[in-house]
Design a protein around this motif. Structure first.
Motif, PDB file in Angstrom:
ATOM      1  N   ARG A   1      71.880  26.631  22.885  1.00  0.00           N
ATOM      2  CA  ARG A   1      71.532  27.996  23.257  1.00  0.00           C
ATOM      3  C   ARG A   1      70.017  28.174  23.303  1.00  0.00           C
TER       4      ARG A   1
ATOM      5  N   LEU B   1      68.194  29.213  26.787  1.00  0.00           N
ATOM      6  CA  LEU B   1      67.623  30.560  26.754  1.00  0.00           C
ATOM      7  C   LEU B   1      66.102  30.511  26.618  1.00  0.00           C
TER       8      LEU B   1
ATOM      9  N   THR C   1      64.995  27.843  36.184  1.00  0.00           N
ATOM     10  CA  THR C   1      66.202  28.147  35.403  1.00  0.00           C
ATOM     11  C   THR C   1      67.456  27.920  36.225  1.00  0.00           C
TER      12      THR C   1
ATOM     13  N   GLU D   1      68.420  29.342  18.850  1.00  0.00           N
ATOM     14  CA  GLU D   1      68.271  30.606  19.589  1.00  0.00           C
ATOM     15  C   GLU D   1      67.867  31.774  18.715  1.00  0.00           C
TER      16      GLU D   1
ATOM     17  N   LEU E   1      64.773  38.342  24.910  1.00  0.00           N
ATOM     18  CA  LEU E   1      66.175  38.035  25.208  1.00  0.00           C
ATOM     19  C   LEU E   1      66.890  39.231  25.824  1.00  0.00           C
TER      20      LEU E   1
ATOM     21  N   ARG F   1      71.226  36.597  31.209  1.00  0.00           N
ATOM     22  CA  ARG F   1      71.416  36.118  29.832  1.00  0.00           C
ATOM     23  C   ARG F   1      72.877  35.792  29.534  1.00  0.00           C
TER      24      ARG F   1
ATOM     25  N   ILE G   1      73.759  32.439  31.100  1.00  0.00           N
ATOM     26  CA  ILE G   1      73.096  31.332  30.411  1.00  0.00           C
ATOM     27  C   ILE G   1      73.775  31.067  29.070  1.00  0.00           C
ATOM     28  N   LEU G   2      74.085  32.123  28.354  1.00  0.00           N
ATOM     29  CA  LEU G   2      74.732  31.969  27.047  1.00  0.00           C
ATOM     30  C   LEU G   2      76.121  31.369  27.200  1.00  0.00           C
TER      31      LEU G   2
END
Length: 372
Positions: free
Chosen positions: A23, A27, A73, A321, A329, A335, A338-339
């Motif tokens: 993570r 992130l 990303t 993370e 965040l 987000r 990605i998580l």
């Protein structure tokens, strides 16, 4: 390529630690990317003029919003997705991870030219159906041209053999998260996937070096020790000199005094592979905390989003993370995606046999990561 890597035995504490690092890696890289996105093409003088003597200290608008990520990303996420699908497809007896990662990169390339997901592609998997990814965020020419058709570059016949831009480096952190693999195999896989777009030896070796450094940190090494081990492994590779020299310069800069934007700029601008790697590694090495390291990594007159992404991958892997600034965040684009991908990656590596295999498979998992 072939591998005899075995999945390590995972206790609960080990699983939790690994998930936190995965993570943190994904992130953290996205946060660094987003911090640099709005100043990527500005000089240090222009950054200070617009944002004050300290430069940017928070997200600035890019692509119509605060916290927007770039192609760095986007491609990192497709790298991670390609690796999951390679591990799932191993059940079929087909085992060639570079091919699966290449297919993932082709799915990324489709997001750069299509308006949105193609529902007629049932084997595209879930990530390619995330509509927010269908947005051009200043992708590099080598990435676009290397993936303009379905021919896969190889070490023997690389795509763009003269390109050593940083586009292969900035997407290569997920290779380092294959913690059950031996370092030499991580390096080999990262190289085989780098030459799909960046065929210059430095363009590929810098990507492989970055994967190795992440790998060491993900396994619990200090960042300095991971860099030193990477230098040892690089030494046996033809054409390593530029990459090795850049990493040694980063280590040397740590001993030259307090970190400043000018010292970061002494390592380059980050447009080419070895410079981006050196700058990101240096900022992670001298970081007092995640916030300090990431702001140092983006406040310079160069490829701020890529150096921020590289530094963020490293610091996130190192600290997990929960060390990432909560305010950043909260505003980060994508987000939830990605998580989700980070958790899926960690679950595949730690509990893969429970998700798919000869004894039975989860239909939901195979819908997310099709074997086809």
């Amino acid at each position: 390529m072939t591998t005899t890597a075995e999945t390590p035995l995972w206790g609960r504490a080990e699983q939790q630690d690994f998930r936190a690092r995965v993570r943190g890696c994904l992130l953290g890289g996205a946060i660094g990317d987003a911090l640099g996105a709005g100043i990527e093409f500005d000089s240090l003088e222009a950054i200070r003029s617009a944002h004050g003597p300290q430069g940017v200290e928070d997200y600035v608008p890019a692509y119509g919003r605060r916290g927007a990520v770039t192609d760095d990303t986007q491609m990192t996420l497709f790298t991670a997705e390609g690796l999951i699908r390679a591990l799932v497809r191993r059940d079929t007896g087909a085992w060639h991870p570079p091919t699966d990662v290449h297919r993932a990169y082709l799915r990324w390339a489709a997001t750069q030219r299509d308006w949105g997901p193609d529902e007629r592609e049932p084997d595209a998997g879930w990530l390619a159906r995330e509509e927010w990814l269908y947005s051009r965020r200043a992708p590099g020419n080598a990435c676009l041209s290397g993936l303009a058709d379905e021919r896969m570059g190889t070490l023997g016949e690389p795509r763009n053999p003269d390109s050593k831009g940083c586009g292969a480096v900035m997407r290569s952190a997920p290779f380092g998260l294959l913690v059950g693999w031996e370092p030499e195999l991580v390096l080999q896989l990262a190289l085989e996937c780098a030459v799909q777009t960046h065929g210059h030896p430095t363009g590929a070796l810098a990507a492989g070096a970055f994967a190795l450094i992440v790998h060491g940190v993900a396994r619990g090494e200090s960042l300095d020790a991971a860099v030193q081990r990477t230098l040892t492994l690089l030494a046996g590779r033809p054409g390593h000199e530029e990459t090795s020299r850049a990493l040694r310069q980063a280590l040397g800069a740590v001993r030259q005094g307090l970190p400043t934007p000018e010292r970061v700029e002494s390592l380059g601008q980050g447009w080419v592979a070895e410079e981006a790697l050196a700058m990101g590694v240096y900022c992670a090495l001298v970081a007092e905390d995640v916030r300090h390291g990431l702001l140092l990594a983006v406040n310079h007159g160069g490829d701020s989003d890529s150096t921020g992404s590289i530094c963020g991958n490293l610091l996130g892997t190192l600290h997990g993370e929960t060390a990432l600034p909560a305010g950043w965040l909260a505003e980060l684009e994508g987000r939830a995606t990605i998580l989700q991908l980070a958790d899926d990656f960690a679950m595949e590596l730690t509990q893969g046999p429970s998700l798919h295999g000869p004894a039975g498979s989860s239909a939901a998992w195979l819908a997310r990561y099709p074997r086809a």
